[in-house]
Enzyme design. Structure first.
Site, mmCIF file in Angstrom:
data_model
loop_
_atom_site.group_PDB
_atom_site.id
_atom_site.type_symbol
_atom_site.label_atom_id
_atom_site.label_comp_id
_atom_site.label_asym_id
_atom_site.label_seq_id
_atom_site.Cartn_x
_atom_site.Cartn_y
_atom_site.Cartn_z
ATOM 1 N N SER A 39 63.433 55.146 57.822
ATOM 2 C CA SER A 39 64.411 55.262 58.903
ATOM 3 C C SER A 39 65.047 56.638 58.940
ATOM 4 O O SER A 39 65.675 57.058 57.966
ATOM 5 C CB SER A 39 65.533 54.232 58.727
ATOM 6 O OG SER A 39 65.008 52.944 58.750
ATOM 7 N N HIS A 70 62.452 55.433 65.193
ATOM 8 C CA HIS A 70 61.065 55.479 64.733
ATOM 9 C C HIS A 70 60.161 55.934 65.881
ATOM 10 O O HIS A 70 60.136 55.309 66.936
ATOM 11 C CB HIS A 70 60.596 54.084 64.284
ATOM 12 C CG HIS A 70 61.262 53.620 63.033
ATOM 13 N ND1 HIS A 70 60.577 53.368 61.875
ATOM 14 C CD2 HIS A 70 62.560 53.385 62.763
ATOM 15 C CE1 HIS A 70 61.441 52.987 60.943
ATOM 16 N NE2 HIS A 70 62.649 52.990 61.454
ATOM 17 N N HIS A 92 58.211 47.076 60.017
ATOM 18 C CA HIS A 92 59.064 46.255 59.167
ATOM 19 C C HIS A 92 58.776 44.781 59.396
ATOM 20 O O HIS A 92 58.523 44.354 60.518
ATOM 21 C CB HIS A 92 60.539 46.522 59.492
ATOM 22 C CG HIS A 92 60.973 47.923 59.193
ATOM 23 N ND1 HIS A 92 60.926 48.922 60.131
ATOM 24 C CD2 HIS A 92 61.445 48.484 58.059
ATOM 25 C CE1 HIS A 92 61.360 50.046 59.586
ATOM 26 N NE2 HIS A 92 61.684 49.817 58.330
ATOM 27 N N TYR A 94 60.955 42.534 59.374
ATOM 28 C CA TYR A 94 62.003 41.948 60.228
ATOM 29 C C TYR A 94 61.737 42.147 61.715
ATOM 30 O O TYR A 94 62.364 41.511 62.557
ATOM 31 C CB TYR A 94 63.397 42.479 59.857
ATOM 32 C CG TYR A 94 63.594 43.968 60.027
ATOM 33 C CD1 TYR A 94 63.690 44.554 61.288
ATOM 34 C CD2 TYR A 94 63.689 44.798 58.920
ATOM 35 C CE1 TYR A 94 63.859 45.917 61.439
ATOM 36 C CE2 TYR A 94 63.856 46.155 59.058
ATOM 37 C CZ TYR A 94 63.947 46.718 60.325
ATOM 38 O OH TYR A 94 64.104 48.060 60.451
ATOM 39 N N GLU A 95 60.802 43.039 62.051
ATOM 40 C CA GLU A 95 60.469 43.219 63.459
ATOM 41 C C GLU A 95 59.596 42.067 63.966
ATOM 42 O O GLU A 95 59.327 41.982 65.163
ATOM 43 C CB GLU A 95 59.734 44.536 63.668
ATOM 44 C CG GLU A 95 60.603 45.760 63.425
ATOM 45 C CD GLU A 95 59.806 47.054 63.522
ATOM 46 O OE1 GLU A 95 59.695 47.601 64.624
ATOM 47 O OE2 GLU A 95 59.279 47.503 62.494
ATOM 48 N N ALA A 122 65.557 54.399 53.557
ATOM 49 C CA ALA A 122 67.013 54.442 53.477
ATOM 50 C C ALA A 122 67.432 53.154 52.798
ATOM 51 O O ALA A 122 66.913 52.092 53.130
ATOM 52 C CB ALA A 122 67.601 54.528 54.876
ATOM 53 N N MET A 225 64.970 47.127 53.197
ATOM 54 C CA MET A 225 64.153 46.147 53.927
ATOM 55 C C MET A 225 62.721 46.622 54.147
ATOM 56 O O MET A 225 62.087 46.253 55.135
ATOM 57 C CB MET A 225 64.798 45.867 55.294
ATOM 58 C CG MET A 225 66.237 45.409 55.224
ATOM 59 S SD MET A 225 66.967 45.336 56.865
ATOM 60 C CE MET A 225 68.714 45.187 56.440
ATOM 61 N N SER A 226 62.221 47.431 53.223
ATOM 62 C CA SER A 226 60.863 47.967 53.431
ATOM 63 C C SER A 226 60.204 48.314 52.107
ATOM 64 O O SER A 226 60.637 47.877 51.052
ATOM 65 C CB SER A 226 60.946 49.230 54.297
ATOM 66 O OG SER A 226 61.592 50.260 53.588
ATOM 67 N N ASN A 261 74.414 54.265 52.138
ATOM 68 C CA ASN A 261 75.695 53.551 52.144
ATOM 69 C C ASN A 261 75.839 52.840 50.804
ATOM 70 O O ASN A 261 74.856 52.667 50.086
ATOM 71 C CB ASN A 261 75.725 52.516 53.287
ATOM 72 C CG ASN A 261 74.618 51.498 53.177
ATOM 73 O OD1 ASN A 261 73.432 51.827 53.303
ATOM 74 N ND2 ASN A 261 74.980 50.259 52.917
ATOM 75 N N HIS A 275 74.395 50.238 60.993
ATOM 76 C CA HIS A 275 73.132 50.992 61.109
ATOM 77 C C HIS A 275 73.339 52.423 61.600
ATOM 78 O O HIS A 275 72.654 53.349 61.179
ATOM 79 C CB HIS A 275 72.149 50.250 62.021
ATOM 80 C CG HIS A 275 70.758 50.817 62.010
ATOM 81 N ND1 HIS A 275 69.992 50.874 60.860
ATOM 82 C CD2 HIS A 275 70.003 51.378 62.984
ATOM 83 C CE1 HIS A 275 68.823 51.434 61.148
ATOM 84 N NE2 HIS A 275 68.806 51.754 62.426
#
Ligand SMILES: *[C@@H]1O[C@H](CO)[C@@H](O)[C@H](O)[C@H]1NC(C)=O
Ligand SMILES: *[C@@H]1O[C@H](CO)[C@@H](O)[C@H](O)[C@H]1NC(C)=O
Ligand SMILES: *[C@@H]1O[C@H](CO)[C@@H](O)[C@H](O)[C@H]1NC(C)=O
Length: 300
Positions: A39, A70, A92, A94-95, A122, A225-226, A261, A275
């Site tokens: 990301s 992206h 991802h 989640y997509e 990230a 998440m990746s 973060n 985000h």
């Protein structure tokens, strides 16, 4: 309808081969290094020289990317004199892609002749000693979706890629990590270089406070998440049964997380994962991360 053949929903060796051959037919570059840009980290691909760019949608059998930040293209070119291929935009889970689709490009890279995979992402910092903007060298991972049955190697195993039960205890190459630490030192980056364990969750929700506390107890230093599915598939590539005479051509992996973060672990806190903020921090530290990768690549 196909019968419930576990392999029917999977891509075959021939599918990956077709994609790889299509690319090889259209570029003279023969990259040894592949980089998956996380990301906001797609800027690395812009630094390549003598570029050949393929939009994902134009590549046969390649998935297409949807997330904000992206670009969705494969960029071949030279980074600091070294031929590489960059994924500008990754897929991802989640997509809504299935986990094998997420990792599709990795096997294509392998068939292109790539020998080193660099993955960037990230991530949220779980370790109290980490600061926003730190770069974490991934030493190991926790495959949470794998615990829940979402491992990209589930289903039929094609021995042309690798063995049924690949080892993961050496997923993140020790020599590459040492070289990265050395390179970071030369650049004066040691003050913000960390080394730790990356935990993958499926997303797209950020973690609850209880989940963060759990992950900290499990020994994770960063959460995202990746990355993990791609690494699992990369480390499967080229594994051979001991009795097999075929040469062992493993893919070496280097993973880098940008800590964008710090996770919230306090019920009294008013901070919230956001985000936009993640993308902002990424922008701030991108230059250093690019320098690090670019300098490192010249040494491979
Ligand atoms: C690649 O080029 C070869 C030789 O021209 C051709 O036979 C083959 O069909 C091409 N493959 C793809 C996937 O484009
Ligand atoms: C946090 O990171 C430091 C520095 O790498 C490490 O020594 C420490 O064990 C980590 N803390 C936890 C709780 O894992
Ligand atoms: C997210 O962070 C940005 C930048 O720090 C801030 O401007 C924005 O208000 C935040 N959004 C939410 C929903 O908290």
């Amino acid at each position: 309808m196909e019968a419930a053949n576990p392999s029917s929903s999977q891509c075959s060796y021939e599918d990956y081969k077709e994609t790889a051959d299509w690319l090889l037919n259209r570029t003279k570059q023969r990259p040894k290094v592949a980089i998956i840009c996380g990301s906001g980290l797609g800027g690395l691909a812009d630094l390549l020289e003598e570029k050949t760019v393929f939009k994902y949608e134009d590549i046969p059998r390649f998935p297409t990317s949807t997330v904000q930040g992206h670009a969705g293209q494969l960029v071949f070119g030279k980074l600091n004199g070294c031929e590489c291929v960059c994924m500008q935009g990754r897929f991802h889970f989640y997509e809504g892609y299935n986990i094998q689709t997420v990792t599709y490009p990795v096997r294509v890279f392998y068939l292109l002749g790539v020998s080193t995979l660099i993955v960037t992402n990230a991530a949220g910092g779980l370790n109290d000693t980490y600061s926003v903007g730190d770069i974490m060298l991934i030493k190991d991972h926790i495959n949470m979706p794998g615990f829940a049955g979402q491992n990209p190697l589930c289903g039929h195993n094609d021995e042309r890629f690798g063995v049924r039960f690949p080892c993961m205890s050496d997923a993140y190459d020790r020599d590459l990590r040492a070289l990265t630490r050395k390179t970071a030192k030369e650049l004066g980056y040691d003050s913000f270089l960390q080394e730790g364990v990356y935990c993958m969750l499926a997303g797209p929700t950020y973690e609850t406070i209880a989940e963060c506390k759990l992950l900290q107890r499990l020994g994770a230093d960063a959460v995202g998440m990746s990355t993990v599915p791609e690494v699992v598939v990369a480390r499967h590539c080229g594994t051979r049964a001991q009795e097999d005479v075929a040469p062992d051509r493993r893919l070496r992996v280097l993973g880098l997380s940008l800590i964008t973060n710090k996770v919230v672990t306090d019920y009294e806190s008013n901070e919230k994962a956001n985000h936009t903020e993640v993308l902002k921090t990424t922008e701030r530290r991108t230059q250093e991360l690019q320098n690090l990768v670019s300098r490192l690549i010249a040494k491979l």
